[in-house]
Design an enzyme around this catalytic site. Structure first.
Site, PDB file in Angstrom:
ATOM      1  N   ARG A 142      40.778  30.983  41.724  1.00 34.48           N
ATOM      2  CA  ARG A 142      41.361  32.281  41.401  1.00 34.48           C
ATOM      3  C   ARG A 142      40.356  33.379  41.684  1.00 34.48           C
ATOM      4  NH1 ARG A 142      43.210  30.915  35.238  1.00 34.48           N
ATOM      5  NH2 ARG A 142      44.543  29.137  35.765  1.00 34.48           N
ATOM      6  N   ASP A 170      39.758  37.389  40.220  1.00 32.91           N
ATOM      7  CA  ASP A 170      40.245  38.277  39.159  1.00 32.91           C
ATOM      8  C   ASP A 170      40.864  39.555  39.696  1.00 32.91           C
ATOM      9  OD1 ASP A 170      39.550  36.696  37.088  1.00 32.91           O
ATOM     10  OD2 ASP A 170      37.546  37.561  36.841  1.00 32.91           O
ATOM     11  N   ARG A 210      29.679  38.040  38.302  1.00 33.24           N
ATOM     12  CA  ARG A 210      29.574  39.390  37.745  1.00 33.24           C
ATOM     13  C   ARG A 210      28.598  39.447  36.567  1.00 33.24           C
ATOM     14  NH1 ARG A 210      35.708  40.487  36.835  1.00 33.24           N
ATOM     15  NH2 ARG A 210      34.922  42.320  35.742  1.00 33.24           N
TER      16      ARG A 210
END
Lengths: 246, 246
Positions: free
Chosen positions: A52, A54, A199
Site C-alpha cells: 500500500r 498512504d 517517513r
C-alpha cells in the site's frame, strides 16, 4: 487464466492512498484502476499491489498484478486503460507473467525516495512532490548517521503506533542521502517497510541534520524500539515509491 | 518612494496568465500578487513584470517591480507575502533597486524552457509541467535545424495571428535542445519574444524532429514570415520562464 503485471505511475495528491484504510475517506488508486479494468474486460478484477501507499504518497513505478480470463490483447489493453484512467494515474508497463508471480510476495526489495526542498522559500512548481524544510541541514552528517540502519533490525521505533505488523524485522540494503541544488534526496531500499517507516526515519534524520539531537542518537532510537523517541512523521507528499525489484 | 524588485516562482496551471488578456477569464497571477501587497502595505500597488506569461505557462523566476511609499522592512515583507500568497505563487527574492529599474525595459534578455515528455505514455507526476509527445524525435536534427534562428530576424512566421506587436524583429542568442532520459528541453534565450513565439517554434521543431517536414524547412518558414507555414502551437503547460537577465 492469464496473470497480468502492471507498472503504474501516480500522483497520490488527490487520493486516499492505494487501498482504503480503516479511517480513510475518498477514492483510492486501487479502486480507480479496478473499475477501469472492469469496464474494459467486462469482468470483476481484483488487483494485488507490491504494497500500500498512504494518502498523498506517489509512485513512479508501483507494481500490481491480476488474473483475468479475458483474451483482450495486451497492447490494446494498455492503450485502453490509459485512455480511461485519470491524468494522475497511468499504466507505464503491462505484460503477462507466470501464474506464480505475486506483486507482494515475489518482491525482493522496494526503493522509496523522500525529497526535501531545503531552501528559504517553498516552491509552487514542486509543492505536491517535495517536503519544504527551510532550515539548513547537514547532509553528510545525515548520511553518516543513517548507516547504522543498514542490515537486519527490528524497526519498531520507526513504526506508526497503529501499525500492527507482526514482523517488525526488516533489512535495509541501501540508504543514499544526496543534495542536488536545493533538493535533498533520501533513497531507502529494503526488503520491506513497516507502516510510516520511511517517513519516521526521515523525520529523525532531519533532527540530526539540523543538529537538534546528538550524534549516535539514531542508533539509540533504533535499539530502544520506542516510537516516542524518534522524530516527527514527515508529510506524505515528499514520498515516492521509485521501484520494486523482483 | 522605494522601487522594489520581486522574483516570483509560479505554477500557472490554475491561472488565466500573468495579466488579464482580452478574452481571458479567471484570476491572474498579477492580480493575486497586487492584492496581497495591498493587504500588507495598505496602499494600492501596481506591479510591472518583465513580460506577460499566458494561461497555463509557468515561471521559475519571473521578475516584477513596484513603487511604494511604505517603509515596511523587506525581510518581513517577503515572509508576509509568502504567508498570504497561495501555494502556487511564491516570492523567491525581494530587494530594493534604483528608481530607474524597470522590469520590462531594463531586461537584456529572457530565457524560456519548453519541456517535452518523449516516451510512449504520459506522466501523472509531470502532467502539468511537460508536453507529452509519444512519437520518436531526432533531437540532434532539431538542434541543427534550430541554429538558423540564431541572430536578429523578423519572427513574424512564429507570431500568433492576433499578436499585434509592432516590432517583430527579435534576436535569439541561444537555442539549446537536449535530451535527458525521457525529457527533451528546448531552451531559448532572446532579447524579447513575440506572442506565442516559443510555442510556435517548438511546434515546428517537433515536425522537423519527427521527420514530417524536410530539412531546411525552418529557414524557409522563418524567411516566409507566414504564420500558416509554421507548425502547431504546442500547449502552454510545457513552457516555463526560467530567467530574466538585466
Amino acid at each position: 487464466m492469464r496473470n497480468l503485471k502492471l507498472e503504474i505511475e501516480y500522483d497520490g495528491t488527490n487520493y486516499a492512498g492505494w487501498q482504503v484504510q480503516p479511517k480513510a475517506h475518498g477514492k483510492t488508486i486501487q479502486a480507480v484502476i479496478e473499475k477501469t479494468l472492469r469496464k474494459i474486460l467486462r469482468e470483476k478484477i481484483k488487483i494485488i499491489a507490491s504494497g500500500r501507499t498512504d494518502a498523498g504518497v506517489h509512485a513512479r513505478a508501483q507494481v500490481a498484478n491480476f488474473f483475468t480470463s479475458s483474451n483482450f490483447p495486451l497492447s490494446r489493453l494498455k492503450i485502453g486503460l490509459n485512455g480511461i484512467l485519470p491524468e494522475d494515474i497511468k499504466v507505464i508497463k503491462l505484460n503477462e507473467v507466470g501464474p506464480d508471480f505475486h506483486s507482494r510476495f515475489s518482491a525482493k526489495s522496494k526503493i522509496y525516495r523522500y525529497t526535501i526542498l531545503n531552501r528559504g522559500y517553498s516552491s509552487p512548481l514542486w509543492r505536491n512532490t517535495v517536503y519544504f524544510y527551510p532550515h539548513p541541514l547537514d547532509v553528510k552528517l545525515m548520511q553518516k548517521e543513517a548507516e547504522c540502519l543498514l542490515g537486519r533490525h527490528n524497526f519498531r521505533a520507526f513504526c506508526a503506533s497503529h501499525g500492527r505488523e507482526k514482523d517488525q524485522i526488516k533489512e535495509i540494503r541501501r540508504i543514499a542521502i544526496s543534495r542536488k541544488k536545493d533538493f535533498i534526496y533520501i533513497d531507502i531500499e529494503a526488503d520491506g517497510f513497516l507502516y510510516n517507516m520511511v517517513r519516521n526515519i526521515v523525520g529523525t534524520l532531519i533532527e540530526i541534520g539540523r543538529g537538534r539531537i546528538p550524534r549516535g542518537s539514531l542508533k539509540k532510537i533504533l535499539l530502544s524500539r520506542n516510537r516516542r523517541l524518534a522524530g516527527q512523521t514527515v508529510p506524505p507528499r515528499g514520498l515516492c515509491l521509485l521501484k520494486v525489484k523482483y
